[in-house]
Design a protein around this motif. Structure first.
Motif, PDB file in Angstrom:
ATOM      1  N   PRO A 186       0.934  -1.207   0.109  1.00 51.29           N
ATOM      2  CA  PRO A 186       0.030   0.071   0.051  1.00 51.29           C
ATOM      3  C   PRO A 186       0.875   1.413  -0.077  1.00 51.29           C
ATOM      4  O   PRO A 186       1.890   1.083   0.542  1.00 51.29           O
ATOM      5  CB  PRO A 186      -0.897  -0.068   1.227  1.00 51.29           C
ATOM      6  CG  PRO A 186       0.119  -0.924   2.189  1.00 51.29           C
ATOM      7  CD  PRO A 186       0.824  -1.860   1.166  1.00 51.29           C
ATOM      8  N   PHE A 187       0.312   2.416  -0.535  1.00 47.17           N
ATOM      9  CA  PHE A 187       1.058   3.731  -0.532  1.00 47.17           C
ATOM     10  C   PHE A 187       1.119   3.935   0.810  1.00 47.17           C
ATOM     11  O   PHE A 187       0.211   3.921   1.540  1.00 47.17           O
ATOM     12  CB  PHE A 187       0.408   4.584  -1.495  1.00 47.17           C
ATOM     13  CG  PHE A 187       0.352   4.225  -2.607  1.00 47.17           C
ATOM     14  CD1 PHE A 187       1.187   3.908  -3.702  1.00 47.17           C
ATOM     15  CD2 PHE A 187      -1.034   4.228  -3.567  1.00 47.17           C
ATOM     16  CE1 PHE A 187       1.418   3.642  -4.826  1.00 47.17           C
ATOM     17  CE2 PHE A 187      -1.024   3.924  -4.768  1.00 47.17           C
ATOM     18  CZ  PHE A 187      -0.041   3.513  -5.525  1.00 47.17           C
ATOM     19  N   PRO A 188       2.164   4.763   1.371  1.00 50.23           N
ATOM     20  CA  PRO A 188       2.250   5.123   2.898  1.00 50.23           C
ATOM     21  C   PRO A 188       1.295   6.241   3.114  1.00 50.23           C
ATOM     22  O   PRO A 188       1.746   7.451   3.400  1.00 50.23           O
ATOM     23  CB  PRO A 188       3.499   5.440   3.060  1.00 50.23           C
ATOM     24  CG  PRO A 188       4.091   5.512   1.653  1.00 50.23           C
ATOM     25  CD  PRO A 188       3.461   4.835   0.710  1.00 50.23           C
ATOM     26  N   LYS A 189      -0.010   6.243   2.612  1.00 52.22           N
ATOM     27  CA  LYS A 189      -1.051   7.265   2.707  1.00 52.22           C
ATOM     28  C   LYS A 189      -2.146   6.724   3.588  1.00 52.22           C
ATOM     29  O   LYS A 189      -2.069   5.609   3.878  1.00 52.22           O
ATOM     30  CB  LYS A 189      -1.686   7.693   1.329  1.00 52.22           C
ATOM     31  CG  LYS A 189      -0.243   8.353   0.549  1.00 52.22           C
ATOM     32  CD  LYS A 189      -0.971   8.649  -0.717  1.00 52.22           C
ATOM     33  CE  LYS A 189       0.211   8.974  -1.555  1.00 52.22           C
ATOM     34  NZ  LYS A 189       0.202  10.149  -2.497  1.00 52.22           N
ATOM     35  N   THR A 224      -0.282   1.761   6.342  1.00 51.50           N
ATOM     36  CA  THR A 224       0.879   0.850   6.499  1.00 51.50           C
ATOM     37  C   THR A 224       0.448   0.482   7.971  1.00 51.50           C
ATOM     38  O   THR A 224       1.489  -0.469   8.348  1.00 51.50           O
ATOM     39  CB  THR A 224       2.224   1.734   6.380  1.00 51.50           C
ATOM     40  OG1 THR A 224       1.917   3.139   6.918  1.00 51.50           O
ATOM     41  CG2 THR A 224       2.595   1.575   5.034  1.00 51.50           C
TER      42      THR A 224
END
Lengths: 295, 424
Positions: free
Chosen positions: A139-142, A190
């Protein structure tokens, strides 16, 4: 679970019967001839028509003359020992190999009637139709919301916030994640467990409504419970998407797929209905592999 | 059984040797750190010990009789008269009043206790308040630098006291009555350079440093980051980019004075830009910091996990979008840290600025990027080389200010990194 899948597999097989058997006789002593695939590699309901595909990494020929059809709404599993080229082949289907400078793909790869490797074709359009889920949950760190909303946003699928909210909710629901995360959509992705992260990645992939979802060993980093959830999800998704899954787990291939393709040293050795591959494989190499004699 | 016993014995013996080795290794480490710490403590103790007096000024408080007769002044609003008037005499008279045993013959000796700039202070005060003419005012003035040195360093072998015994006695007496006193040295922070140590300040150098740093940051950060992104993300891998990479690494190791020569030759001689100005200083320091920023930015971009890049590409993000949406935000803390460390280096740089003329003696605080200016480390260099000992404590004080800037910049770098750092 398994029962249901097998039923589906049988049905698919029945409908797809005009599958051309390339070679009927069982080759001896596990040798494999290039470009010869036993079983039923072709289908008349092909989503992907792949012919004479070869992939080179510099001088090294990683995929040797493979021809295969992938049918609409089927789940096809790629199995084979490490380094057999199954991931490489999977990555050809949405041109993920483009970013590797030394990689070169030849042959004809058609998605419906478009040529995947047409130099004029923009990969952006291709990847909106062919989504991908990776081995390690990435996953994107968003926030959770931003992860799912990213695809629709860059492809301009939702102009209003309400539309985007709807897409995010639907995708998370399809991925079976909505109830777990609906109260913390703004939490960072995350911070979720590995299994949740992987299902979030699946939600992210289906948020742009692709026609095909490629999965590269999606469960190899997950525990058995998370794996079961992801497999359940694959079964549900197969109703609306074509799914190509690379897996090291033969049980998994048996549980989730309709057809199974066995790769060996860059060759596609055998393609057949999953039930057939695991009960009476035609090729000796396939048999050796599934019975655990090597791998 | 016996075999096993003897083997256990052997292991035990070897363990002893191993522990000994480990202890020795740890001791080496502790010694190394102790040496480094001792060096640091010595450095700070020396600078602070020498420099803290730089933050103090010595003043004399006088009841000044602003008598028009003495000053040859009858209208304090008349600029011409103000210019001609005598502002020294009232100060001398006021101080003589405080020293009852002084005679007319001591007039010069007493005059020497007052700072030469005190009369300017008096004139400016009168110019601002013309109504004070004819009244008696209690005002505080700087003492002469010799008095300053005597008050702060009497008995210190390192300083030569220039006052004679009688002057010393007067100063002692005035000090005991509180007329001569030391206080926080605001002049040091509010003035430019001066020939007179008591009057010399670092504001000019601080402003010069800030202007120069602003130019450096405004140029080197965008150029450095853009170069790093291009080289890391877009440039093809070939001989030419390899050549560029080798050269960037080499430039990072080029002595800074070479950049000064380059700046002199190109910016001043070729482009005809003025000497001693923050713009040219900033340009030269940009050249010097660019390699540092490019190298650290590339490292930051490289450390972004490929899985994030793959995820974005798999979603159909274009190369631009991958870089802007994912790589840059994740690499930003590393880029900022590298840039701030590069800036800190540039802030402490002296050699290249000497060559482009920022070593000139400049009294005024610069007003803009094209005003002559100097910078903090050059100011330290100038004062440290001055024959007057009173400048040494100013130099040490300026070093403390410079160190405070550097420490706060590095603290900012750490804070930013902690703040922006995201886990994946």
């Amino acid at each position: 679970m398994t029962n249901m899948n097998q039923t589906v597999a049988r049905e698919t097989a029945d409908q797809d019967t005009p599958v051309v058997a390339v070679e009927a006789s069982k080759p001896a002593h596990g040798s494999v001839e290039e470009g010869k695939t036993v079983g039923k590699p072709f289908s008349d309901k092909a989503k992907f028509k792949l012919r004479d595909v070869e992939v080179f990494y510099g001088e090294n020929r990683a995929i040797k003359n493979i021809s295969l059809d992938i049918a609409r709404n089927e789940v096809i599993a790629f199995i084979g020992p490490s380094g057999c080229g199954k991931s490489t082949f999977l990555r050809c289907l949405n041109r993920m190999n483009d970013s590797i400078d030394s990689c070169r793909v030849t042959g004809s790869l058609m998605l419906d009637d478009i040529d995947i490797y047409d130099p004029k074709r923009d990969v952006v359009e291709l990847r909106a139709r062919v989504g991908m889920v990776f081995q390690k949950p990435n996953p994107f760190p968003k926030s959770i919301y931003e992860n799912v909303a990213y695809g629709p946003r860059i492809h301009g699928l939702a102009n209003r916030k309400a539309d985007l909210d709807e897409i995010v909710e639907n995708s998370l629901r399809k991925a079976g994640l909505w109830d777990e995360v609906k109260d913390r959509l703004d939490a960072t992705a995350t911070g979720m467990s590995g299994g949740q992260q992987q299902r979030l990645c699946i939600a992210r992939a289906i948020a742009v409504s692709p026609e095909v979802v490629l999965m590269d060993e999606p469960c190899s980093a997950l525990d058995p419970i998370a794996t079961a959830k992801v497999e359940e999800l694959i079964a549900e998704l197969s109703e609306s998407y074509t799914i190509v899954i690379v897996t090291h787990s033969m049980q998994q291939a048996a549980r989730v797929s309709h057809r199974t393709a066995y790769f060996h040293l860059g060759n596609l050795v055998e393609v057949n209905e999953t039930s057939k591959v695991f009960t009476s494989p035609e090729h000796e190499l396939t048999e050796s592999y599934i019975t655990g004699r090597f791998g | 059984m016996t075999d096993q016993h003897s083997q256990a014995e052997l292991v035990r013996q070897s363990l002893k040797a191993r522990y000994r080795k480990e202890r020795r290794f740890r001791a080496y480490g502790i010694i190394a750190i102790a040496i480094a710490l001792a060096a640091l403590v010595t450095l700070f103790a020396d600078i602070i010990g020498k420099g803290y007096t730089g933050f103090q000024k010595t003043t004399v408080t006088l009841n000044v009789d602003l008598d028009g007769e003495i000053m040859y002044l009858d209208d304090a609003t008349d600029k011409r008269q103000l210019k001609m008037a005598d502002f020294v005499e009232p100060l001398v008279l006021a101080l003589m009043k405080e020293i009852p045993d002084a005679t007319e013959a001591d007039r010069d000796a007493i005059k020497d206790l007052i700072n030469p700039y005190a009369s300017v202070t008096l004139r400016e005060a009168l110019e601002a308040n013309p109504g004070w003419l004819g009244t008696t005012r209690t005002m505080t003035f700087l003492t002469h630098t010799d008095v300053d040195v005597y008050v702060k360093h009497a008995g210190d072998e390192g300083y030569s006291i220039k006052l004679n015994d009688q002057q010393k006695a007067w100063v002692d007496e005035l000090e005991s009555r509180g007329i001569v006193d030391t206080s926080f040295n605001d002049v040091f922070f509010s003035g430019g350079d001066s020939r007179d140590p008591s009057k010399a300040g670092i504001l000019g150098a601080v402003v010069g440093s800030l202007l120069t740093m602003f130019v450096t940051l405004a140029l080197s950060f965008p150029i450095g980051v853009a170069a790093a992104i291009y080289l890391e993300e877009f440039a093809p891998q070939n001989k030419f980019t390899d050549f560029i990479e080798v050269n960037i690494n080499n430039l990072a190791a080029v002595p800074s004075i070479i950049f000064g020569l380059l700046g002199l030759a190109v910016f001043i001689n070729l482009f005809g830009m003025p000497r001693s100005v923050p713009v040219v200083g900033g340009l030269v320091l940009t050249l010097m910091t660019l390699p540092t920023i490019i190298i650290s930015s590339r490292a930051a971009i490289k450390s972004v996990p490929p899985s994030i890049r793959e995820a974005a590409e798999g979603m159909g993000a274009s190369k631009m979008q991958v870089v802007l949406h994912h790589v840059l935000p994740l690499a930003m803390p590393g880029m900022l840290t590298g840039s701030i460390i590069g800036m800190a280096q540039a802030l402490g740089e002296t050699a290249p600025l000497l060559l482009i003329g920022m070593v000139a003696f400049i009294v005024d605080v610069p007003n803009g990027f094209f005003d002559s200016a100097t910078v903090l480390p050059v100011q330290v260099f100038l004062w440290a080389g001055s024959p007057e000992l009173a400048f040494i404590e100013r130099a040490s004080a300026a070093i403390m200010v410079l160190l405070a800037f550097l420490i706060s910049m590095n603290a900012l770098a750490i804070w930013l990194r902690k703040r922006l750092e995201r886990r994946w």
